[in-house]
Design a protein around this motif. Structure first.
Motif, PDB file in Angstrom:
ATOM      1  N   ARG A 248       0.980  -1.069   0.284  1.00  0.00           N
ATOM      2  CA  ARG A 248      -0.149  -0.024  -0.268  1.00  0.00           C
ATOM      3  C   ARG A 248       1.135   1.366  -0.062  1.00  0.00           C
ATOM      4  NH1 ARG A 248      -4.849  -1.291   4.810  1.00  0.00           N
ATOM      5  NH2 ARG A 248      -4.776  -2.974   3.721  1.00  0.00           N
ATOM      6  N   GLU A 250       0.900   4.438   1.265  1.00  0.00           N
ATOM      7  CA  GLU A 250       0.829   5.263   2.298  1.00  0.00           C
ATOM      8  C   GLU A 250       0.882   6.497   2.835  1.00  0.00           C
ATOM      9  OE1 GLU A 250      -1.436   3.592   5.120  1.00  0.00           O
ATOM     10  OE2 GLU A 250      -0.948   1.699   5.155  1.00  0.00           O
ATOM     11  N   PHE A 258       4.982  -0.137  11.899  1.00  0.00           N
ATOM     12  CA  PHE A 258       3.017  -0.492  11.782  1.00  0.00           C
ATOM     13  C   PHE A 258       2.699  -0.416  11.160  1.00  0.00           C
ATOM     14  CE2 PHE A 258      -0.958   1.842  13.522  1.00  0.00           C
ATOM     15  CZ  PHE A 258      -1.443   0.695  14.254  1.00  0.00           C
ATOM     16  N   ARG A 259       3.160   0.988  10.419  1.00  0.00           N
ATOM     17  CA  ARG A 259       2.676   1.302   9.103  1.00  0.00           C
ATOM     18  C   ARG A 259       3.703   1.159   7.976  1.00  0.00           C
ATOM     19  NH1 ARG A 259      -2.067   2.601   7.989  1.00  0.00           N
ATOM     20  NH2 ARG A 259      -2.925   3.297   9.989  1.00  0.00           N
ATOM     21  N   MET A 260       4.097   0.098   7.155  1.00  0.00           N
ATOM     22  CA  MET A 260       4.473  -0.093   5.788  1.00  0.00           C
ATOM     23  C   MET A 260       4.013   0.181   4.319  1.00  0.00           C
ATOM     24  SD  MET A 260       5.741  -3.245   7.548  1.00  0.00           S
ATOM     25  CE  MET A 260       7.518  -3.889   7.625  1.00  0.00           C
ATOM     26  N   PHE A 263       4.305  -5.427   3.062  1.00  0.00           N
ATOM     27  CA  PHE A 263       3.986  -5.190   4.125  1.00  0.00           C
ATOM     28  C   PHE A 263       3.643  -6.862   4.134  1.00  0.00           C
ATOM     29  CE2 PHE A 263      -0.590  -4.634   4.852  1.00  0.00           C
ATOM     30  CZ  PHE A 263      -0.277  -3.711   3.681  1.00  0.00           C
ATOM     31  N   GLN A 265       0.426 -10.122   5.623  1.00  0.00           N
ATOM     32  CA  GLN A 265      -0.984 -10.432   6.180  1.00  0.00           C
ATOM     33  C   GLN A 265      -0.839 -12.199   6.614  1.00  0.00           C
ATOM     34  OE1 GLN A 265      -3.084  -8.516   3.397  1.00  0.00           O
ATOM     35  NE2 GLN A 265      -4.236  -6.470   5.274  1.00  0.00           N
ATOM     36  N   GLU A 330      -4.568  -1.277  16.045  1.00  0.00           N
ATOM     37  CA  GLU A 330      -5.219  -1.975  15.532  1.00  0.00           C
ATOM     38  C   GLU A 330      -4.356  -2.928  15.131  1.00  0.00           C
ATOM     39  OE1 GLU A 330      -7.797  -1.549  12.236  1.00  0.00           O
ATOM     40  OE2 GLU A 330      -7.025  -3.494  11.390  1.00  0.00           O
ATOM     41  N   VAL A 331      -4.457  -4.481  15.260  1.00  0.00           N
ATOM     42  CA  VAL A 331      -3.526  -5.379  14.684  1.00  0.00           C
ATOM     43  C   VAL A 331      -3.931  -6.232  13.904  1.00  0.00           C
ATOM     44  CG1 VAL A 331      -1.986  -7.334  15.521  1.00  0.00           C
ATOM     45  CG2 VAL A 331      -2.071  -4.979  17.237  1.00  0.00           C
ATOM     46  N   GLU A 332      -4.687  -6.779  14.275  1.00  0.00           N
ATOM     47  CA  GLU A 332      -6.093  -7.657  13.484  1.00  0.00           C
ATOM     48  C   GLU A 332      -7.686  -6.444  13.101  1.00  0.00           C
ATOM     49  OE1 GLU A 332      -5.623 -11.508  15.434  1.00  0.00           O
ATOM     50  OE2 GLU A 332      -7.718 -12.028  13.331  1.00  0.00           O
ATOM     51  N   HIS A 335     -14.043  -9.145   9.883  1.00  0.00           N
ATOM     52  CA  HIS A 335     -14.915  -8.896   9.301  1.00  0.00           C
ATOM     53  C   HIS A 335     -16.606  -9.629   9.567  1.00  0.00           C
ATOM     54  CE1 HIS A 335     -11.178  -6.222   8.591  1.00  0.00           C
ATOM     55  NE2 HIS A 335     -12.554  -5.671   8.611  1.00  0.00           N
ATOM     56  N   SER A 372      -9.029 -11.319   9.656  1.00  0.00           N
ATOM     57  CA  SER A 372      -7.171 -10.344   9.262  1.00  0.00           C
ATOM     58  C   SER A 372      -5.779  -9.982   9.495  1.00  0.00           C
ATOM     59  CB  SER A 372      -7.392  -9.329   7.925  1.00  0.00           C
ATOM     60  OG  SER A 372      -6.237  -8.707   6.963  1.00  0.00           O
ATOM     61  N   GLY A 374      -2.139  -8.004  10.441  1.00  0.00           N
ATOM     62  CA  GLY A 374      -0.617  -7.623   9.958  1.00  0.00           C
ATOM     63  C   GLY A 374       0.111  -8.954  10.636  1.00  0.00           C
ATOM     64  N   ARG A 377       3.331  -6.056  12.832  1.00  0.00           N
ATOM     65  CA  ARG A 377       2.023  -5.466  13.446  1.00  0.00           C
ATOM     66  C   ARG A 377       1.757  -6.286  14.463  1.00  0.00           C
ATOM     67  NH1 ARG A 377      -2.705  -1.267  11.557  1.00  0.00           N
ATOM     68  NH2 ARG A 377      -1.639  -0.338  10.147  1.00  0.00           N
TER      69      ARG A 377
HETATM   70  P1  ATP Z   1      -5.517   1.297   9.244  1.00  0.00           P
HETATM   71  O1  ATP Z   1      -6.431   1.543   9.324  1.00  0.00           O
HETATM   72  O2  ATP Z   1      -4.004   1.129   9.841  1.00  0.00           O
HETATM   73  O3  ATP Z   1      -4.530   1.350   8.430  1.00  0.00           O
HETATM   74  P2  ATP Z   1      -6.563  -0.536   7.758  1.00  0.00           P
HETATM   75  O4  ATP Z   1      -7.804  -1.307   8.265  1.00  0.00           O
HETATM   76  O5  ATP Z   1      -6.650  -0.275   6.702  1.00  0.00           O
HETATM   77  O6  ATP Z   1      -5.484  -0.162   8.499  1.00  0.00           O
HETATM   78  P3  ATP Z   1      -6.818  -3.855   7.028  1.00  0.00           P
HETATM   79  O7  ATP Z   1      -7.165  -3.358   4.872  1.00  0.00           O
HETATM   80  O8  ATP Z   1      -8.236  -4.082   7.752  1.00  0.00           O
HETATM   81  O9  ATP Z   1      -5.808  -2.546   7.535  1.00  0.00           O
HETATM   82  O10 ATP Z   1      -5.530  -5.071   6.854  1.00  0.00           O
HETATM   83  C1  ATP Z   1      -5.575  -5.761   7.602  1.00  0.00           C
HETATM   84  C2  ATP Z   1      -4.499  -5.802   8.953  1.00  0.00           C
HETATM   85  O11 ATP Z   1      -3.223  -5.817   8.061  1.00  0.00           O
HETATM   86  C3  ATP Z   1      -4.185  -4.166   9.296  1.00  0.00           C
HETATM   87  O12 ATP Z   1      -4.602  -5.254  11.249  1.00  0.00           O
HETATM   88  C4  ATP Z   1      -2.607  -4.601  10.303  1.00  0.00           C
HETATM   89  O13 ATP Z   1      -2.784  -5.305  10.619  1.00  0.00           O
HETATM   90  C5  ATP Z   1      -2.236  -4.933   8.786  1.00  0.00           C
HETATM   91  N1  ATP Z   1      -2.064  -3.806   7.991  1.00  0.00           N
HETATM   92  C6  ATP Z   1      -2.512  -2.546   6.996  1.00  0.00           C
HETATM   93  N2  ATP Z   1      -2.172  -1.815   6.529  1.00  0.00           N
HETATM   94  C7  ATP Z   1      -0.785  -2.279   6.513  1.00  0.00           C
HETATM   95  C8  ATP Z   1       0.283  -0.982   6.495  1.00  0.00           C
HETATM   96  N3  ATP Z   1       0.333  -0.546   5.977  1.00  0.00           N
HETATM   97  N4  ATP Z   1       1.803  -1.274   7.767  1.00  0.00           N
HETATM   98  C9  ATP Z   1       1.866  -2.496   8.231  1.00  0.00           C
HETATM   99  N5  ATP Z   1       0.367  -3.268   8.026  1.00  0.00           N
HETATM  100  C10 ATP Z   1      -0.737  -3.520   7.834  1.00  0.00           C
END
Ligand code: ATP
Length: 512
Positions: A248, A250, A258-260, A263, A265, A330-332, A335, A372, A374, A377
């Motif tokens: 992604r 980002e 934490f936000r890469m 990453f 999943q 959020e770690v997981e 849905h 789901s 990460g 994370r």
């Molecule tokens: P956030 O709101 O933190 O961007 P998200 O709600 O978009 O996360 P999901 O699309 O539900 O995340 O993705 C499921 C899991 O994937 C998340 O709970 C997280 O652990 C992991 N994840 C999502 N985006 C990233 C990221 N940029 N870097 C690391 N892990 C990620």
């Protein structure tokens, strides 16, 4: 815990070979990281614990490994091409980039704060007799702020719904929102920014096709739903699990792993009968929380955060949050995705993705519960929970990673007391018998105390010291990481002592 501890964890990760900045010798690549020799072991153990908990403990869950590249229409069907966007805006003075929606949300939160402070103040002033509802309905300052908030909020919601980027910008201007760094209101236009990375497949001469790096692994599961169901003779309810990379782009990527932008999943899609999805949603919430808590970091470090605002395809959603050094995050995600994905792929591909239910004697598009998580994370939460600085009795401090033994990168260090007299050979002999079951490390450099510290710092649960007595009676000293206690044991007992604690099987038994 604090940001300060977080900084220490980040530098610890580098110092001991857990995580390195990607392309470091070229000054790094933002929000991309590499796992080092310790990190990869810990990460593999986390993945194994998740995988086994899904695929071994549930007879009706199987795994797949789908490709990162997929047909581009998949991302049309999933909604990612049209809707996986963030609106971004730049400040021309600070040259910093922001998410326009986050700037407005922060502004709204500030008004809420103002109103709440007003209410708190009044509550103190009036004491027992305070009627909050009445105060909120009548106080002129509260009413004025509330009206302003409601008006901005309504405009904001409509602008988001209509994807009206000009209006988003206008709201930022009308509310006089300033850049927190430059303090100015010198904003660019708002642009829609799709978070998917794209590249081209095939040479341009024969008409290259634009393809995406997957932003989630889930779609690889959906498009293989019938392949797996048919070839595996799966009966609903059943699940498909997958671990893999996701990408992604980002906009604001920080807070280490934490936000890469790249990453990993671990996702599981569980296919159920329509109408039964909310029961399965409740069940998977419970199963997943148990998995997290089984690691023993403390139940108070977890909480559910239910979503108030659901994505258009979901009829229930919650996050499992973990208390990171920078707060609960959020770690997981869990849905209930209804039949949105399968139905959409049916529409876009023109292929039926239905299941014939022999018990009901009819076909339907299954509903889906998704879990789901990460990997990165999970890795960060594991390290944050395990990292401890301790002051010892002699006044020295030690840094220790109290990792669950089943996750520790190295299970056992074998240390000859001195580098001579046949002790190194004896130590190697021990490793040669244990290496088939446990990741062992040999270390003969520096004093024993220093060697213990090094093993504490990477979370090795057991250190075995070979001394002169070992040569005579085949015993060694075993030292336990957490208590630092030592005892003399027979070499042929080592395997049993260690196996019991480091076994993934025993950990799985606590949840299975
Ligand atoms: P956030 O709101 O933190 O961007 P998200 O709600 O978009 O996360 P999901 O699309 O539900 O995340 O993705 C499921 C899991 O994937 C998340 O709970 C997280 O652990 C992991 N994840 C999502 N985006 C990233 C990221 N940029 N870097 C690391 N892990 C990620």
């Amino acid at each position: 815990m604090s940001e300060d501890v977080f900084k220490k964890i980040v530098s610890h990760c580098k110092e001991y070979g857990f995580v390195f900045q990607s392309s470091e010798i070229y000054d790094g690549l933002s929000a991309v990281y590499d796992y080092g020799q310790m990190g990869v072991e810990l990460k593999n153990n986390i993945k194994k614990y998740w995988w086994d908990s899904m695929v071994l403990l549930n007879e009706n869950v199987v795994g797949i490994d789908s490709a990162i590249f997929m047909h581009p229409t998949i991302w049309k069907a999933s909604g990612h091409v049209d809707a996986f966007n963030d609106p971004l805006i730049d400040n021309k003075d600070s040259k910093k980039r922001y998410r326009a929606d986050v700037l407005i949300e922060d502004y709204l939160a500030k008004i809420d704060d103002k109103v709440n402070k007003e209410v708190e103040k009044a509550a103190k002033r009036f004491g027992e007799s305070f009627d909050e509802a009445m105060f909120r309905q009548t106080n002129p300052r509260v009413l004025e702020n509330q009206a302003k908030r409601d008006e901005v909020h309504a405009r904001f919601a409509k602008a988001l719904n209509d994807s009206n980027l000009e209006e988003l910008r206008q709201i930022i201007l009308d509310c006089e929102i300033v850049d927190p760094i430059s303090g100015t209101r010198n904003w660019t236009e708002v642009r829609q920014f799709n978070l998917m990375f794209s590249t081209e497949m095939g040479s341009t001469a024969d008409g290259a096709m634009k393809v995406y790096l997957r932003p989630e692994t889930a779609q690889g599961i959906f498009v293989n739903f019938l392949n797996v169901q048919k070839t595996g003779r799966m009966k609903i309810p059943f699940g498909i699990a997958q671990i893999g990379k996701a990408f992604r782009n980002e906009i604001v990527a920080r807070q280490f792993i934490f936000r890469m932008r790249e990453f990993e999943q671990m996702e599981m899609q569980f296919f159920v009968r329509p109408g039964e999805e909310l029961d399965w949603f409740a069940k998977w919430k419970e199963v997943r929380m148990k998995w997290h808590k089984s690691l023993g970091f403390g139940d108070n470090k977890y909480r559910f955060h239910d979503h108030d605002k659901l994505a258009h395809y979901a009829n229930a959603a919650t996050d499992i949050e973990f208390e990171m050094p920078f707060g609960f995050k959020e770690v997981e995600g869990i849905h209930s995705r209804t039949d949105f994905d399968l139905a959409s792929h049916e529409k876009f591909s023109g292929k039926k993705l239905q299941y014939f239910d022999p018990e009901l004697n009819k076909s339907y598009t299954p509903y889906v519960i998704e879990t789901s998580i990460g990997v990165d994370r999970m890795f960060l939460s594991t390290l944050s929970a395990a990292y401890a600085e301790e002051v010892l009795e002699d006044g020295e401090t030690r840094v220790v990673l109290r990792l669950p033994a089943a996750l520790a990168p190295i299970k056992l260090a074998v240390l000859p007391l001195v580098k001579k007299d046949g002790l190194p050979e004896k130590a190697r002999e021990i490793i040669d018998t244990l290496k088939f079951d446990f990741k062992c490390q040999y270390d003969e450099k520096d004093s024993i105390g220093k060697r213990y510290r090094r093993q504490d710092a990477i979370g090795t649960p057991y250190c075995v010291t070979v001394d002169h007595q070992s040569l005579q009676d085949n015993t060694v000293t075993i030292r336990y990481r957490d208590t630092m206690q030592q005892e003399r044991v027979a070499i042929d007992k080592l395997s049993d002592i260690i196996a019991d604690k480091v076994s993934m099987k025993n950990l799985l038994k606590t949840i299975g």
